[in-house]
Design an enzyme around this catalytic site. Structure first.
Site, PDB file in Angstrom:
ATOM      1  CD  GLU A 180      -3.069  -1.086   2.188  1.00 40.01           C
ATOM      2  OE1 GLU A 180      -3.938  -1.819   2.270  1.00 40.01           O
ATOM      3  OE2 GLU A 180      -2.950  -0.312   3.227  1.00 40.01           O
ATOM      4  CD  GLU A 230      -3.202  -5.522   4.252  1.00 40.58           C
ATOM      5  OE1 GLU A 230      -4.285  -4.905   4.801  1.00 40.58           O
ATOM      6  OE2 GLU A 230      -1.968  -5.389   4.496  1.00 40.58           O
TER       7      GLU A 230
END
Length: 457
Positions: free
Chosen positions: A162, A358
């Protein structure tokens, strides 16, 4: 509802969130150690010590993963353990991951290390952090030493987790470490993170011929609140550019989107892009990791200015709710958004294997008097999102695996220990682990390679 043969079932954590032992065996300070000491930065004034004490209890945790039937464990390597000041290698810190990899393989669990999950060594931040061009090169050094040590046994590497959060939450909004509110630093960090990915991918492949290299992005559908309102449509364009396309386009096409470059011109974005950079960024990927939690519904209607907004160049965008159920983080639950982001990558970019690296939810749960942890909301969240993932496969997406976030309750960044994402409950006072109802259900899903239809009460 069966998944394709060979579909990979795993769970994920991150070093600073679970390891604890923040001063053990030569580990240096990270930007998160520093950020936790800023008054009011983290709920409750909590720190990464002891977290879930995974550094000392990893044997127990690997046995727990094996008992649950997990096939893969996605963890991150703490840069401050391996190269505490960004320079020389700390063998004692690297040895921890050597032991962890060996235990995982002995248990039949595939290790999936991520090299950067937000824990930059503090000495590198003091030299400019990700806003400085030297940092991607120090990241490549760290990647090389880690791959040289583990590459004989580790096949599946992820460079960054991320980068949107690292750049925009850390350098623009100031709500994540290092806590800066400098839009120019944030846009510099975007490019330097991607350059670091490209440089790291090269050295990983040089260290291990068997290596498969990917990157993980948090991708979200960005939808105008009113598709007939030009202001809302333009707000969605800007946010989609900053959330999704600013990373996808250079990775897959070797260029930044023209409209995003124009939006960021006041912040000097292109001054950081040098000849050859985008060739390094766009080196072929072996896979793409997708993290998904919620959709973004956005409006460009006038609203209150947001102090420290992460949306550089789009500070007045608002995010109206739609009245859907929310998790304990306040995020609306919209499983269909996962289908959409997987299909978007499948539709708009060159063919590539996809993994959901995720996906999960925080809810309030506790150990009952009978010793059980019943978390029907989390179980329902996982079940609905696995159905959404299956729908993407049915529509043609090359989705090959799913990692639940998170294996265990942990330090949830600025929320401290106030939010629980784990499928395994952690009593932070005693460090006792208790698999929740969702863990037992997920274990059955992994065993069957299909959605379980029976849930224990």
């Amino acid at each position: 509802m069966r998944f394709p043969e060979g579909f990979l079932w795993g769970a994920a954590t991150a070093a600073f969130q679970v390891e604890g032992a923040t001063t053990a065996d030569g580990r240096g300070r990270s930007i998160w150690d520093e950020f936790c000491e800023v008054p009011g930065a983290v709920v409750g004034g909590h720190t990464g010590e002891p977290a879930a004490d995974h550094y000392r209890r990893f044997d127990e945790d690997v046995r727990l993963m094996a008992d649950l039937g997990l096939q893969a464990y996605r963890f991150s390597v703490a840069w401050p353990r391996v190269r505490p000041d960004g320079g020389l290698v700390n063998k004692a810190g690297l040895d921890f991951y050597d032991r962890l990899v060996d235990r995982l393989l002995a248990a039949g669990i595939e290790p999936w290390p991520t090299l950067y999950h937000w824990d930059l060594p503090q000495p590198l931040e003091e030299r400019g952090g990700w806003a400085a061009r030297a940092t991607p090169y120090r990241f490549a050094d760290f990647a090389a030493s880690t791959a040289e040590a583990l590459g004989d046994r580790v096949r599946h590497w992820t460079t960054l987790n991320e980068p949107w959060c690292s750049a925009f939450l850390g350098y623009a909004a100031g709500v994540h470490a290092p806590g800066r509110r400098d839009p120019r630093a944030a846009v510099a960090a975007v490019h330097h993170l991607l350059l670091g990915h490209g440089l790291a991918a090269e050295v990983i492949r040089a260290a291990s011929a068997r290596a498969e290299v990917g990157i993980t992005l948090n991708l979200y559908p960005v939808i105008p609140a009113d598709p007939d309102d030009p202001a809302d449509v333009d707000a969605a364009r800007r946010v989609d550019g900053l959330q999704n396309r600013i990373f996808l386009e250079p990775l897959f096409h070797g260029r930044y989107p023209d409209d995003v470059v124009e939006d960021l011109a006041p912040y000097g974005f292109t001054a950081h892009v040098r000849d050859g950079d985008l060739d390094a960024v766009a080196a072929p990927l072996d896979r793409l990791g997708v993290n998904y939690y919620a959709e973004h519904h956005v409006s460009g209607r006038p609203g209150p200015a947001v102090a420290g907004s992460p949306w550089v160049g789009a500070e007045h965008v608002t995010f109206p709710g739609r009245g859907l159920p929310r998790t304990d983080m306040g995020w609306e639950v919209e499983p269909s958004g996962l289908t959409e982001v997987l299909l978007r990558v499948h539709r708009d970019y060159p063919p590539i294997p996809l993994y959901v690296t995720e996906n999960g939810a925080a809810y309030r749960d506790a150990v009952a008097p009978d010793g059980a942890v019943r978390d029907p909301e989390r179980l329902g969240y996982l079940e609905s999102h696995l159905r959404a993932a299956h729908a993407a496969i049915e529509a043609g997406a090359d989705l090959r695996g799913y990692f639940a976030w998170s294996l265990m309750d942990n330090f949830e960044w600025a929320e401290g220990y106030a939010k629980r994402f784990g499928i395994v409950h952690v009593d932070y006072a005693t460090q006792v682990r208790t698999p929740k109802m969702s863990a037992m259900w997920y274990s059955q899903v992994a065993k069957d390679n299909a959605l379980a239809t029976v849930v224990a009460p």
